[in-house]
Design a protein around this motif. Structure first.
Motif, mmCIF file in Angstrom:
data_model
loop_
_atom_site.group_PDB
_atom_site.id
_atom_site.type_symbol
_atom_site.label_atom_id
_atom_site.label_comp_id
_atom_site.label_asym_id
_atom_site.label_seq_id
_atom_site.Cartn_x
_atom_site.Cartn_y
_atom_site.Cartn_z
ATOM 1 N N GLU A 44 0.819 -1.221 0.000
ATOM 2 C CA GLU A 44 0.000 0.000 0.000
ATOM 3 C C GLU A 44 0.852 1.271 0.000
ATOM 4 O O GLU A 44 0.550 2.232 -0.687
ATOM 5 N N THR A 45 1.906 1.274 0.816
ATOM 6 C CA THR A 45 2.732 2.477 0.961
ATOM 7 C C THR A 45 4.214 2.113 0.953
ATOM 8 O O THR A 45 4.619 1.116 1.561
ATOM 9 N N THR A 46 5.006 2.920 0.271
ATOM 10 C CA THR A 46 6.459 2.734 0.233
ATOM 11 C C THR A 46 7.134 4.002 0.735
ATOM 12 O O THR A 46 6.690 5.114 0.427
ATOM 13 N N GLU A 47 8.215 3.828 1.500
ATOM 14 C CA GLU A 47 8.948 4.980 2.031
ATOM 15 C C GLU A 47 10.444 4.718 1.912
ATOM 16 O O GLU A 47 10.916 3.601 2.146
ATOM 17 N N LEU A 48 11.161 5.768 1.547
ATOM 18 C CA LEU A 48 12.616 5.695 1.394
ATOM 19 C C LEU A 48 13.234 6.713 2.332
ATOM 20 O O LEU A 48 12.790 7.861 2.392
ATOM 21 N N LEU A 108 13.870 -6.106 8.551
ATOM 22 C CA LEU A 108 12.750 -6.449 9.430
ATOM 23 C C LEU A 108 11.575 -6.870 8.561
ATOM 24 O O LEU A 108 11.180 -6.158 7.641
ATOM 25 N N LEU A 109 11.012 -8.062 8.844
ATOM 26 C CA LEU A 109 9.839 -8.544 8.117
ATOM 27 C C LEU A 109 8.807 -8.998 9.144
ATOM 28 O O LEU A 109 9.062 -9.924 9.912
ATOM 29 N N LEU A 110 7.658 -8.346 9.147
ATOM 30 C CA LEU A 110 6.571 -8.683 10.071
ATOM 31 C C LEU A 110 5.287 -8.874 9.278
ATOM 32 O O LEU A 110 4.869 -7.982 8.539
ATOM 33 N N ILE A 131 -0.155 0.181 10.534
ATOM 34 C CA ILE A 131 0.649 -0.909 9.980
ATOM 35 C C ILE A 131 0.114 -2.266 10.428
ATOM 36 O O ILE A 131 -0.018 -2.538 11.616
ATOM 37 N N ASN A 132 -0.151 -3.128 9.446
ATOM 38 C CA ASN A 132 -0.542 -4.512 9.725
ATOM 39 C C ASN A 132 0.586 -5.475 9.360
ATOM 40 O O ASN A 132 0.884 -6.411 10.092
ATOM 41 N N THR A 133 1.192 -5.235 8.193
ATOM 42 C CA THR A 133 2.376 -5.992 7.774
ATOM 43 C C THR A 133 3.419 -4.997 7.291
ATOM 44 O O THR A 133 3.070 -3.931 6.759
ATOM 45 N N VAL A 134 4.698 -5.348 7.432
ATOM 46 C CA VAL A 134 5.746 -4.403 7.048
ATOM 47 C C VAL A 134 7.030 -5.137 6.696
ATOM 48 O O VAL A 134 7.359 -6.172 7.291
ATOM 49 N N MET A 181 14.635 1.247 2.943
ATOM 50 C CA MET A 181 13.368 1.358 2.230
ATOM 51 C C MET A 181 12.331 0.540 2.984
ATOM 52 O O MET A 181 12.611 -0.584 3.423
ATOM 53 N N CYS A 182 11.146 1.109 3.142
ATOM 54 C CA CYS A 182 10.097 0.494 3.944
ATOM 55 C C CYS A 182 8.860 0.251 3.081
ATOM 56 O O CYS A 182 8.415 1.139 2.349
ATOM 57 N N PHE A 183 8.314 -0.961 3.183
ATOM 58 C CA PHE A 183 7.116 -1.346 2.437
ATOM 59 C C PHE A 183 6.033 -1.713 3.459
ATOM 60 O O PHE A 183 6.181 -2.692 4.204
ATOM 61 N N LYS A 184 4.969 -0.922 3.487
ATOM 62 C CA LYS A 184 3.933 -1.108 4.506
ATOM 63 C C LYS A 184 2.672 -1.721 3.912
ATOM 64 O O LYS A 184 2.195 -1.273 2.866
ATOM 65 N N ASN A 185 2.161 -2.737 4.607
ATOM 66 C CA ASN A 185 0.869 -3.353 4.296
ATOM 67 C C ASN A 185 0.812 -3.963 2.906
ATOM 68 O O ASN A 185 0.543 -3.288 1.906
#
Length: 394
Positions: A43-47, A94-96, A113-116, A132-136
């Protein structure tokens, strides 16, 4: 290679080659986020990249619709990047896939955040400055281990693109500053009484660009009536202040430059202006424009403030205006003082004070009588005719 149930039409290397062909770094970053949406399907990406030049993090957040909306860029303090990012910078990827998996960690997940999946752009033996972060994961799915490979490649590539973006931004800012400085020099060299207002406007507007300030206001000192009035403002509205009031008044009366990193910690700052306008003043750089020193001996030689330039909020830093800005502004004010003393702004003074005795014109012409002959900044010899001065003052 993609991840999840749906396979992208192209893999990472195809995206990589396409993005490398883009010359504009900001556009390239946008395309990276579009590639991430297809490859990782979240859903959302952050750098996030540490800008080693100012010690802050540049955080780029992708929109929920990366195909049509560009990512947002913002800077955050090093200690405010967030506990999750701090954890990844220290410990690695980190993988959740559920909120329960975060129960044993030293931080709490944000509510949305549900998964990340968070991946630093470095191996475990090297201290990373980018992640880099990948959310949901989209459609309520979970991140598979195969996502990690694409995520690592995107993170490494993102670091390169953001560093290129910062270099490009610095070059663009340098070009803007050089143009602003040249415009000021040109305005100073060609100023005349008929275009005095244009001269003031150019100095104010270009100073804002030169010093990368959010606001710039030039005030003129009316000493006989003990007020300061704005010769040029962002809003176009004239501001009148009592002489000695606030930071500007302190500079006008002391003829000394003031550089403040936090305006609210200075007792001279008038907080009411921010309260009324809703604007937040952080840093202030304020310098006097003074006439040439007059008097016989060194003891008697005095400079008098005829104007003040005030810059508010350094747009590229929350740490205020650096020493280099202070020195450059002082040099600029010295040049402007030359021109005011030469009579370039007399017509502007006169037009602003019609019907009020034109007392500032008389004061300015008195200064000119002290030094009846001098070399101007353009190299010509300026003659001061007392009869002309009397005519101007009438």
């Amino acid at each position: 290679m993609g991840c999840g149930s749906s396979v992208p039409t192209t893999g990472f290397h195809e995206h990589f080659r396409y993005i490398c062909s883009i010359r504009n770094p900001e556009t390239a970053v946008h395309e990276l986020f579009k590639a991430a949406a297809k490859l990782i399907e979240c859903e959302t990406t952050e750098l996030c990249l540490l800008n080693e030049e100012n010690g802050k993090y540049l955080v780029v957040t992708g929109s929920s619709n990366p195909e049509t909306e560009t990512p947002s860029f913002r800077e955050v303090e090093k200690g405010c990047v967030g506990e999750m990012y701090d954890y990844v910078f220290r410990n690695g990827p980190l993988l959740l896939n559920s909120r329960d998996e975060a129960s044993g960690l030293s931080f709490e997940l944000d509510k949305e955040i549900n998964t990340v999946l968070v991946v630093p752009a470095a191996d475990s033996e090297e201290r990373s400055t980018c992640l880099m972060c990948f959310k949901n994961k989209a459609s309520g799915k979970t991140f598979a281990n195969q996502c990690l490979e694409d995520a690592e490649s995107l993170s490494y590539f993102g670091e390169m693109l953001l560093k290129t973006y910062l270099l490009h931004k610095r070059e663009v800012n340098n070009e803007i500053q050089c143009t602003a400085l040249l415009d000021i020099i040109k305005a100073v060299g060609t100023a005349n009484d008929e275009a005095a207002n244009s001269f003031l406007f150019t100095v104010s507007r270009r100073s804002q660009e030169l010093f990368r300030a959010e606001k710039c206001t030039m005030y003129v000192v009316d000493k006989p009536r003990e007020i300061l009035w704005s010769a040029s403002t962002d809003s176009g509205k004239q501001i009148k202040l009592p002489l000695g009031s606030g930071i500007v008044g302190a500079v006008a009366t002391s003829c000394k430059t003031v550089n403040i990193k936090n305006a609210y910690e200075d007792s001279r700052f008038n907080k009411e202006v921010d309260t009324q306008t809703g604007y937040t003043t952080k840093s202030i750089l304020c310098a006097p424009v003074t006439t040439h020193a007059t008097g016989e001996g060194d003891k008697d030689r005095k400079r008098e403030c005829v104007a003040v330039i005030q810059l508010i909020n350094k747009s590229t830093s929350d740490g205020g205006f650096p020493k280099e800005d202070e020195e450059l502004l002082n040099q600029l004010c010295e040049i402007l003082g030359d021109r005011i003393t030469d009579g370039i702004l007399l017509e502007s003074f006169r037009s602003q004070f019609v019907g009020s005795g034109v007392t500032v014109v008389n004061e300015a012409t008195r200064k000119l009588n002290v030094r009846p002959r001098r070399r101007s900044i353009t190299g010509s010899i300026s003659e001061v005719d007392p009869q002309t001065l009397e005519a101007l003052a009438e």
